[in-house]
Design a protein around this motif. Structure first.
Motif, short mmCIF file in Angstrom:
data_model
loop_
_atom_site.label_atom_id
_atom_site.label_comp_id
_atom_site.label_asym_id
_atom_site.label_seq_id
_atom_site.Cartn_x
_atom_site.Cartn_y
_atom_site.Cartn_z
N VAL A 11 19.56 6.30 13.37
CA VAL A 11 18.25 6.85 13.73
C VAL A 11 18.38 7.73 14.96
O VAL A 11 17.88 8.86 15.03
N ARG A 12 19.13 7.18 15.94
CA ARG A 12 19.26 7.93 17.20
C ARG A 12 19.96 9.27 16.95
O ARG A 12 19.50 10.31 17.43
N ASN A 13 21.02 9.23 16.17
CA ASN A 13 21.75 10.48 15.90
C ASN A 13 20.86 11.49 15.18
O ASN A 13 20.82 12.66 15.55
N LEU A 14 20.18 10.97 14.19
CA LEU A 14 19.34 11.87 13.40
C LEU A 14 18.26 12.54 14.26
O LEU A 14 18.07 13.75 14.23
N GLU A 21 10.64 20.77 17.34
CA GLU A 21 9.57 21.23 16.44
C GLU A 21 9.86 20.93 14.96
O GLU A 21 9.16 21.43 14.08
N SER A 22 10.91 20.12 14.66
CA SER A 22 11.11 19.68 13.28
C SER A 22 10.07 18.60 12.98
O SER A 22 9.50 18.00 13.89
N VAL A 23 9.86 18.33 11.68
CA VAL A 23 8.91 17.29 11.30
C VAL A 23 9.70 16.07 10.86
O VAL A 23 10.55 16.16 9.98
N VAL A 24 9.45 14.90 11.50
CA VAL A 24 10.22 13.70 11.16
C VAL A 24 9.27 12.57 10.79
O VAL A 24 8.11 12.55 11.20
N ARG A 25 9.80 11.67 9.96
CA ARG A 25 9.04 10.45 9.68
C ARG A 25 9.85 9.28 10.23
O ARG A 25 11.04 9.12 9.94
N VAL A 26 9.19 8.47 11.07
CA VAL A 26 9.87 7.34 11.69
C VAL A 26 9.09 6.08 11.30
O VAL A 26 7.86 6.06 11.38
N THR A 27 9.79 5.06 10.86
CA THR A 27 9.11 3.78 10.65
C THR A 27 9.70 2.77 11.63
O THR A 27 10.87 2.88 12.03
N GLY A 28 8.89 1.82 12.03
CA GLY A 28 9.36 0.84 13.00
C GLY A 28 8.22 -0.01 13.48
O GLY A 28 7.13 -0.01 12.89
N THR A 53 13.83 3.15 10.73
CA THR A 53 14.38 4.21 9.87
C THR A 53 13.78 5.54 10.32
O THR A 53 12.70 5.57 10.91
N ALA A 54 14.48 6.59 10.03
CA ALA A 54 13.97 7.92 10.35
C ALA A 54 14.42 8.90 9.30
O ALA A 54 15.48 8.70 8.67
N GLU A 55 13.62 9.90 9.10
CA GLU A 55 13.93 10.89 8.07
C GLU A 55 13.39 12.24 8.57
O GLU A 55 12.28 12.29 9.12
N VAL A 56 14.18 13.29 8.41
CA VAL A 56 13.67 14.61 8.79
C VAL A 56 12.97 15.20 7.56
O VAL A 56 13.60 15.41 6.53
N LEU A 57 11.66 15.40 7.65
CA LEU A 57 10.92 15.95 6.51
C LEU A 57 11.10 17.45 6.40
O LEU A 57 11.05 18.03 5.34
N ASN A 58 11.26 18.11 7.56
CA ASN A 58 11.48 19.55 7.54
C ASN A 58 12.12 19.97 8.86
O ASN A 58 11.59 19.67 9.92
#
Ligand code: ASP
Length: 553
Positions: A11-14, A21-28, A53-58
């Motif tokens: 998560v940290r690396n991502l 200004e990227s769009v990310v989704r983080v759950t926690g 968890t984390a995910e880059v949406l854009n």
């Protein structure tokens, strides 16, 4: 680092590698920040998310400029990437505040005062004096629509149609070429009422502004003071006086009348001949010589008006080219009339009343800016100086041909009830029922009580303004079907909001403004269209040679 579980390091690396200004989704897990680590400056400053968890949406590609407000960027670049500039906290604030103000206005007008929100057409036809209108081609050969400068005719027709309280957040269009801080399309809060007089409109607008004004910028004190057009011109040299500071224009004709200078005597012998002055407090300390020179130069180039300066020396004596013509008594009189103190500078003009006032009014504002730039506190930035300017002349001489008249407001404005007879004998002397609203030296609204008598309206159009009344036959006819007396006003929403947020430009309160030259720098409008697309409109473009070349490249 070793103790960080694998998922967490992912998560940290991502997150640390995702560009700003990227769009990310983080759950926690949402939890309180440890005591002492809260950030009161952030709305979410009391909590944090323990990310699982984390995910880059854009991903955001490299930005053309940093979004942070304090980083200066060129306005052209900001306009090209307006959707990025909109992310800045300043523009977010401005547009959200604009929306709130408009919502409160709707509430006040529709819910509290029974106004009806009506949309009027933006495809219409040319109206008299409508040189500034944009034309829109139609499929009928040679026929064009016009984009209205304001819904003026429609709002009057709505009164005749029995909708006795109309309001609209109206889009208006003016093709004025490149003028600083004007937009070819802009928004008015447009209002019309039946069976109302000037005071009725004024009280409504005072209530409206008081109700919709953001609390943090208030309070708005009512009723607003009022000044006649003649007073505004004589004291401030303009019909939109900035009354936040003094430095009013003072008439010194009586003092100078006794001066033994042929030119001054001659000017003062004319009916509109006058001598006037403004006194710049502490001008000798705050203004440089070159400032004074440029003020005088500006009066000469913009108004063809010569200016003399008079400085009050530390010993109280006057320094000026004029002093050798002034006796001791006249010097003390000048000091007294202008209330001159040591180090004050007086700018003095002799000539035609209107020109002298306009030149001194403009110098008054320029010298105020210079004094403030040099550190003097002259105007309180939080002050709200609302002012009604009333009793305008109904007609003014046309600038390009002073022997012809044009409407000071628009041709539908009613004469002052005391001056109606003059309309038929000496229209230049008629005052009108036109009122402007001024805030801190900017015009934020204007309106009038209208002519509701078809015959009078026809007389104004045909006999005074020498317009072809045929283009307005629909309105003239409508006035014959029992038109109620009516009047209204329009507030310039963009200017109003820019004054509320303290922005120097109306472009800062419009989501997608046009450039100084009327262009949309993001979408590149206006743009070329092909000859095939022009065909249904019976339009053929004859290209200047240079542009044909430019288009080819
Ligand atoms: N239509 C006018 C304007 O745009 C306002 C008014 O007279 O109500 O200035």
């Amino acid at each position: 680092m070793d103790s960080v579980p694998k998922a967490h390091s992912h998560v940290r690396n991502l997150l640390s590698n995702a560009p700003v200004e990227s769009v990310v989704r983080v759950t926690g897990i949402v939890s309180s920040r440890p005591p002492g680590q809260e950030n009161p400056k952030m709305p979410t400053g009391d909590i944090e998310v323990k990310a699982e968890t984390a995910e880059v949406l854009n991903f955001c590609k490299k930005l053309p400029f940093e979004i942070k407000d304090f980083i200066k960027k060129s306005e052209a670049l900001r306009m090209q990437y307006r959707y990025l500039d909109l992310r800045s906290s300043q523009l977010q604030y401005n547009l959200r505040l604009r929306s709130q103000v408009v919502m409160r206005m709707r509430e006040y007008l529709c819910n509290h005062h029974g106004f009806v929100d009506v949309e009027t057409p933006t495809l219409f036809k040319r109206t008299p004096g409508g040189a500034k209108e944009f034309l829109v081609p139609s499929r009928e050969a040679g026929k064009f629509y016009s984009l209205p400068q304001s819904p003026q005719q429609f709002k009057q027709l709505l009164m005749i149609g029995g909708l006795d309280r109309y309001f609209q957040v109206a889009r208006c269009y003016r093709d004025e070429g490149s003028r600083p801080d004007r937009q070819p399309e802009f928004t008015q809060i447009d209002i019309e009422m039946s069976f109302v007089d000037q005071a009725g409109i004024q009280r409504l607008i005072e209530g409206l502004l008081q109700y919709s004004w953001p609390e943090e910028r208030g309070p708005v004190m009512t009723p607003f003071p009022s000044m006649t057009y003649d007073e505004a011109l004589a004291d401030y040299g303009t019909d939109k006086p900035d009354t936040r500071f003094g430095m009013k224009i003072v008439d010194i004709s009586d003092t100078l009348r006794r001066l033994d200078v042929g030119f001054v005597q001659n000017v003062l012998s004319y009916p509109h001949g006058t001598a006037k002055a403004i006194c710049i407090p502490q001008g000798a300390r705050y203004l440089k010589n070159k400032d004074l020179e440029s003020l005088k130069e500006a009066a000469k180039s913009q108004f063809k008006q010569e200016i003399m300066d008079v400085i009050c020396r530390p010993d109280g004596s006057l320094k000026s080219l004029l002093t050798r013509f002034l006796g001791e008594e006249q010097q003390s009189e000048l000091i007294r009339v202008l209330n001159m103190q040591v180090d004050d500078v007086v700018l003095l003009a002799v000539g035609d009343h209107k020109r002298v006032c306009s030149a001194l009014g403009s110098l008054r504002l320029e010298s105020a800016d210079l004094l403030e730039a040099a550190g003097m506190v002259l105007r309180d930035p939080a002050a709200l100086h609302f002012l009604w300017v009333v009793d305008f002349p109904l007609f003014l001489p046309k600038e390009e041909n002073p022997s012809e008249l044009e409407s000071a407001h628009h041709p539908f404005t009613a004469p002052h009830p005391l001056d109606t007879n003059l309309l038929y004998s000496d229209p230049t002397k008629v005052r009108s029922q036109h009122y402007d609203l001024v805030l801190n030296g900017s015009e934020i609204g204007g309106g009038s009580i209208r002519i509701h008598n078809a015959e009078q309206q026809r007389f104004v159009l045909e006999k005074v303004l020498k317009e072809d009344s045929e283009v307005l036959s629909h309105l003239l006819e409508a006035l014959e079907f029992g038109a109620p007396p009516h009047g209204g006003i329009a507030l310039g929403l963009d200017r109003l909001i820019s004054l509320i947020v303290g922005s120097p430009s109306i472009r800062d309160v419009i989501a997608f403004p046009k450039s100084f030259k009327g262009r949309d720098l993001m979408g590149n409008a206006p743009d070329y269209v092909t000859p095939e697309e022009l065909e249904p409109y019976h339009i053929h473009v004859s290209w200047p040679a240079a542009e044909t070349e430019a288009k080819k490249n």
